[in-house]
Design an enzyme around this catalytic site. Structure first.
Site, short mmCIF file in Angstrom:
data_model
loop_
_atom_site.label_atom_id
_atom_site.label_comp_id
_atom_site.label_asym_id
_atom_site.label_seq_id
_atom_site.Cartn_x
_atom_site.Cartn_y
_atom_site.Cartn_z
CB SER A 15 -1.90 4.88 -9.03
OG SER A 15 -0.62 5.16 -9.58
CD GLU A 17 4.48 3.92 -2.97
OE1 GLU A 17 4.57 3.58 -4.16
OE2 GLU A 17 5.47 4.14 -2.24
CG ASP A 109 15.40 1.27 0.75
OD1 ASP A 109 15.91 1.23 -0.38
OD2 ASP A 109 14.48 2.04 1.07
CG PHE A 218 11.82 11.38 1.30
CD1 PHE A 218 12.11 10.33 2.15
CD2 PHE A 218 10.63 12.06 1.47
CE1 PHE A 218 11.23 9.96 3.15
CE2 PHE A 218 9.74 11.70 2.46
CZ PHE A 218 10.04 10.65 3.31
CG HIS A 268 2.59 5.55 -8.22
ND1 HIS A 268 1.48 4.78 -7.98
CD2 HIS A 268 3.47 5.29 -7.21
CE1 HIS A 268 1.66 4.08 -6.88
NE2 HIS A 268 2.86 4.37 -6.38
#
Length: 296
Positions: A15, A17, A109, A218, A268
């Site tokens: 998958s 995102e 967040d 990140f 993912h």
């Protein structure tokens, strides 16, 4: 199709995102990018969610268009940030009316400029509360987020797993990990989760490194560790973006091959709205996937 059914079929899912752009031109470009993925036959595509009303509406619009116009199954993210129960219910009603079957409930967040998450009056403080709210009113297939290297706000890995189990007990049917760069961190976490009584499938979140500076940011936000050998290789070529990108693709491809060998439930990809790297990785690992059903 419900993602839980895909995972129950046994073959690993694949998958991608994406996040909704803020303007219409970006929205059209992203839609074209996702449409170009159709020949890869991904299991599903997920779309992140912003607290702002415009971005929130774009998430709903995008997941509906992906499913009905492109023909790829979709999953909408939904966060507690800046929304009351009634406002969240309105979004869920729109998703249900659009025949979207899959939702990823998240706490989200803290808003930019704030160190701590605080719910709005009439909102939710934790993701498990949002999961329970949805499960009590709707029939969506619900996912959940997890952190192989422990949530940055958790006081300990043990407490983090206890919180994760609350989310699963509330109704999360599968989990997707935050990004990680060392497969051993994922495998140890998966074993610990099973011992803690978490029996749902755990999908590995993969982010191919394109920029060392961006990846460091990140990683610091989500508590991920960049292995020293990988960091050294990238630091040596950090002024050559194409070389950094090649190393990033090589490492992510190696991660995916190893994870498939170790029986991962799914992969993912955090695309950052770009498909070049993930398409290259997918082409490389396609032969390793257990069967065509893995991406059907």
């Amino acid at each position: 199709m419900r993602i839980s059914r895909m995972l129950a079929a046994g073959a690993p899912t694949v998958s991608f995102e994406f996040f909704p752009p803020r303007d219409d031109a970006g929205f059209d470009r992203l839609f074209a990018t996702i449409e170009a993925l159709r020949p890869l036959r991904p299991s599903y595509v997920s779309v992140t969610y912003g607290a702002g009303g415009g971005t929130r509406r774009k998430t709903v619009d995008l997941v509906q268009r992906i499913k009905h116009e492109i023909g790829i199954e979709s999953m909408a993210h939904l966060t507690c940030v800046g929304s009351t129960r009634d406002e969240l219910a309105e979004v869920l009603d729109r998703l249900r009316a659009g025949a979207v079957e899959n939702v990823l409930p998240l706490r989200g967040d803290p808003p930019r400029g704030r160190d701590r998450f605080e719910p709005v009056p009439g909102g939710f403080r934790y993701a498990n509360e949002l999961v329970g709210f949805i499960r009590g009113r709707y029939d969506f297939c619900l996912g959940g987020a997890c952190y192989p290297e422990t949530h940055p706000e958790a006081p300990s890995p043990e407490v983090d797993l206890e919180n994760l189990k609350r989310k699963v007990d509330a109704g999360s049917e599968f989990l997707i990990t935050q990004l990680f760069f060392d497969n051993d961190d994922f495998l140890r976490f998966r074993d610990r989760a099973v011992r803690a009584g978490i029996g749902v499938p755990i999908v590995a979140g993969i982010m191919p490194i394109r920029s060392l500076k961006q990846t460091r940011r990140f990683a610091s936000l989500c508590g991920a560790r960049i292995p020293e050998d990988l960091l050294s290789r990238m630091e040596a070529v950090q002024h050559d973006p194409s070389a950094v990108g090649r190393i990033g693709i090589e490492h992510a491809t190696w991660q995916c091959r190893r994870l498939l060998d170790d029986g991962v439930a799914g992969l993912h990809f955090y695309t950052l709205n770009r498909s070049t790297a993930t398409r290259a990785i997918y082409r490389d690992i396609r032969s390793v996937l257990a069967s065509p059903a893995a991406v059907a």
